[in-house]
Structures are given as structure tokens and as C-alpha cells.
Design a protein around this motif. Structure first.
Motif, PDB file in Angstrom:
ATOM      1  N   LYS A  33      -0.739  45.561  93.662  1.00  0.00           N
ATOM      2  CA  LYS A  33       0.672  45.821  93.936  1.00  0.00           C
ATOM      3  C   LYS A  33       0.966  47.243  94.427  1.00  0.00           C
ATOM      4  CE  LYS A  33       2.550  42.254  90.875  1.00  0.00           C
ATOM      5  NZ  LYS A  33       3.416  41.977  89.711  1.00  0.00           N
TER       6      LYS A  33
ATOM      7  N   SER B 288      -0.595  49.274  96.321  1.00  0.00           N
ATOM      8  CA  SER B 288      -0.896  49.433  97.743  1.00  0.00           C
ATOM      9  C   SER B 288      -0.367  48.276  98.579  1.00  0.00           C
ATOM     10  CB  SER B 288      -2.406  49.572  97.957  1.00  0.00           C
ATOM     11  OG  SER B 288      -3.093  48.489  97.360  1.00  0.00           O
ATOM     12  N   GLY B 289       0.042  47.184  97.931  1.00  0.00           N
ATOM     13  CA  GLY B 289       0.672  46.085  98.647  1.00  0.00           C
ATOM     14  C   GLY B 289      -0.290  45.137  99.335  1.00  0.00           C
TER      15      GLY B 289
ATOM     16  N   LYS C  27      -0.837  41.689 103.745  1.00  0.00           N
ATOM     17  CA  LYS C  27      -0.464  43.100 103.622  1.00  0.00           C
ATOM     18  C   LYS C  27       1.049  43.239 103.529  1.00  0.00           C
ATOM     19  CE  LYS C  27      -0.138  47.409 106.124  1.00  0.00           C
ATOM     20  NZ  LYS C  27       0.072  47.948 107.470  1.00  0.00           N
TER      21      LYS C  27
ATOM     22  N   GLY D  87       3.092  46.433 101.871  1.00  0.00           N
ATOM     23  CA  GLY D  87       3.061  47.592 100.997  1.00  0.00           C
ATOM     24  C   GLY D  87       4.181  48.588 101.191  1.00  0.00           C
TER      25      GLY D  87
ATOM     26  N   ASN E  21      -1.072  53.522 109.686  1.00  0.00           N
ATOM     27  CA  ASN E  21      -0.333  52.297 109.386  1.00  0.00           C
ATOM     28  C   ASN E  21       0.268  51.719 110.661  1.00  0.00           C
ATOM     29  OD1 ASN E  21       0.818  50.429 107.448  1.00  0.00           O
ATOM     30  ND2 ASN E  21       2.783  51.321 107.980  1.00  0.00           N
TER      31      ASN E  21
ATOM     32  N   ASN F  12       4.217  44.780 108.154  1.00  0.00           N
ATOM     33  CA  ASN F  12       4.357  44.293 106.782  1.00  0.00           C
ATOM     34  C   ASN F  12       4.650  42.796 106.746  1.00  0.00           C
ATOM     35  OD1 ASN F  12       4.060  46.984 106.114  1.00  0.00           O
ATOM     36  ND2 ASN F  12       5.487  46.826 104.386  1.00  0.00           N
TER      37      ASN F  12
ATOM     38  N   CYS G  54       7.505  43.832  96.051  1.00  0.00           N
ATOM     39  CA  CYS G  54       7.037  42.552  95.518  1.00  0.00           C
ATOM     40  C   CYS G  54       8.064  42.063  94.502  1.00  0.00           C
ATOM     41  CB  CYS G  54       5.665  42.707  94.867  1.00  0.00           C
ATOM     42  SG  CYS G  54       5.061  41.192  94.082  1.00  0.00           S
TER      43      CYS G  54
END
Length: 226
Positions: A90, A92-93, A111, A113, A120, A124, A181
Motif C-alpha cells: 500500500k 508504494s501503491g 500500479k 500509488g 514516474n 495510475n 486505496c
């Protein structure tokens, strides 16, 4: 660790450092696929089996009692895989759905995060799906990191949100990559993940992923805003 050991300084490293490195290796074991390739999220490059086996051989010398490292080092012939199937990282996602640790396994790595920067990409919610030795949703990965304007134009093409497996608004890049999350639950009958990202100034993206009977996936996307 190997360099410190070669120069007689290994004893100066605290136990906490070894714990951190071992946890890092376990994240690799969980998120990589069983053919030793990796999800190419953000600026990742594709690893290959030969180089990863060399890594596991090196890591096994440092952590000889880690059965999961031995399992990967031996090409699944010795040692034992991790106790877990699906697992969430969680902070770092990164979220992993799986139904096994053999070559016939199904695995999705997703992914979603917190904010990140240079390496990056605005992706997402994207994922890769590996089933019985084949990656059905490979990511394009990245171009080179820097160069002249033509090189940077190619880099920008690979980075754009629309080439990833997530929701976009008019094909524009995400304004924000700060996914929260909202739900993570696992059971033999149903694994559930709900994440939400403030993707654009007036549009939030909520993605729910259901891994049903460790067999198939249902992905539900909701877009809310003006």
C-alpha cells in the motif's frame, strides 16, 4: 552488502539494513512475473530471465535461509514460494493478484500509488496481466531518459496516459497521480481492490478490481465530476 563484505566491512551494517534489503527483494519476487520478466510501469526497462537468475544467485548468497529466493534462483525446482498469493504494497501503491506460483499461474500487477516524479509516468491504475506464461497486457515501457528535442518527444509519447491501461479524459495526461486505496480484501473466492485518483481538475477516477474464484477479473471504472 557484497561490496562491504568483500572489503571486510559487512559487520558494520546494522541488522535493520539487511531487513530492508530482504523486503525489497520480496517485493521483486511478488511483483515480477514467473517467467522472470517485470511489469514495465513508468520508466522501467524489461528484465530478462538470464539477468534475473544472476540477481537471485547473488541475493541467495546474502540471504541463504530465504526459501523464496531459493525458489526463484532454482527456477522453481528448490526452496518454497512465498506463503501469500494476492498481496498489497500500500505505501508504494502496488497491488498483486495471483492464484499460484507455478508457470500456469494467473497474475495481475497493478500500479496505483502516491505522487512521484522524474521516473514516474501519469499511469495510475494501469496494470499488466500474465496468464500461463504469457503477458496479455504488456505496457509500452519508456524511451530513453533524456536527449535532444526529438528524443524528448519520443519520451513524451511513451509517458502519455492514453497509451496506458487506465481511464483518460479526452486523451489528456493525468493532472494528478495521487491514488488512495479505499478497499483491499482477499479470500479464496474473491479478491477486491478499490482505488481512487483525482485524475483531472474536475474528474475523479475510481477503479474497482475483482478477482473472482481465482479465475477471472472484473474491472469497474467510475468517473465522477463536471
Amino acid at each position: 552488502i557484497r561490496i562491504a563484505e568483500a572489503n571486510g566491512f559487512k559487520h558494520e551494517l546494522p541488522d535493520s539494513y539487511f531487513d530492508i534489503v530482504e523486503k525489497m527483494i520480496m517485493i521483486v519476487i511478488n511483483t515480477y512475473f514467473l517467467d522472470y520478466t517485470n511489469p514495465m510501469f513508468s520508466d522501467a526497462k524489461l528484465d530478462d530471465k538470464k539477468s534475473m537468475l544472476r540477481n537471485y544467485q547473488s541475493w541467495a548468497q546474502i540471504f541463504p535461509h530465504n526459501e523464496a529466493i531459493e525458489y526463484m534462483k532454482s527456477e522453481h525446482k528448490e526452496g518454497t514460494p512465498p506463503d501469500n498469493l494476492s498481496i498489497a504494497f500500500k505505501p508504494s501503491g502496488f497491488f498483486v493478484f495471483r492464484n499460484g506460483w507455478d508457470t500456469d499461474a494467473t497474475q495481475m500487477t497493478l500500479k496505483a500509488g502516491p505522487p512521484a516524479f522524474w521516473h514516474n509516468q501519469p499511469d495510475n491504475g494501469t496494470f499488466e496481466l500474465y496468464i500461463r506464461g504469457r503477458n496479455f497486457f504488456p505496457d509500452a515501457g519508456s524511451y530513453v531518459y533524456g536527449g535532444d528535442k526529438d528524443v524528448l518527444a519520443e519520451r513524451d509519447w511513451f509517458r502519455q496516459t492514453m497509451v496506458h491501461k487506465t481511464l483518460t479524459l479526452n486523451n489528456a495526461n493525468l493532472d494528478s497521480t495521487d491514488t488512495k486505496c479505499l478497499l483491499w480484501e482477499t479470500s479464496p473466492k474473491l479478491d477486491k481492490l478499490v482505488i481512487e485518483n483525482p485524475s483531472y481538475k474536475e474528474l475523479n477516477h475510481r477503479r474497482s478490481v475483482f478477482f473472482v474464484d481465482q479465475s477471472f477479473f472484473v474491472i469497474v471504472d467510475e468517473a465522477g465530476g463536471n
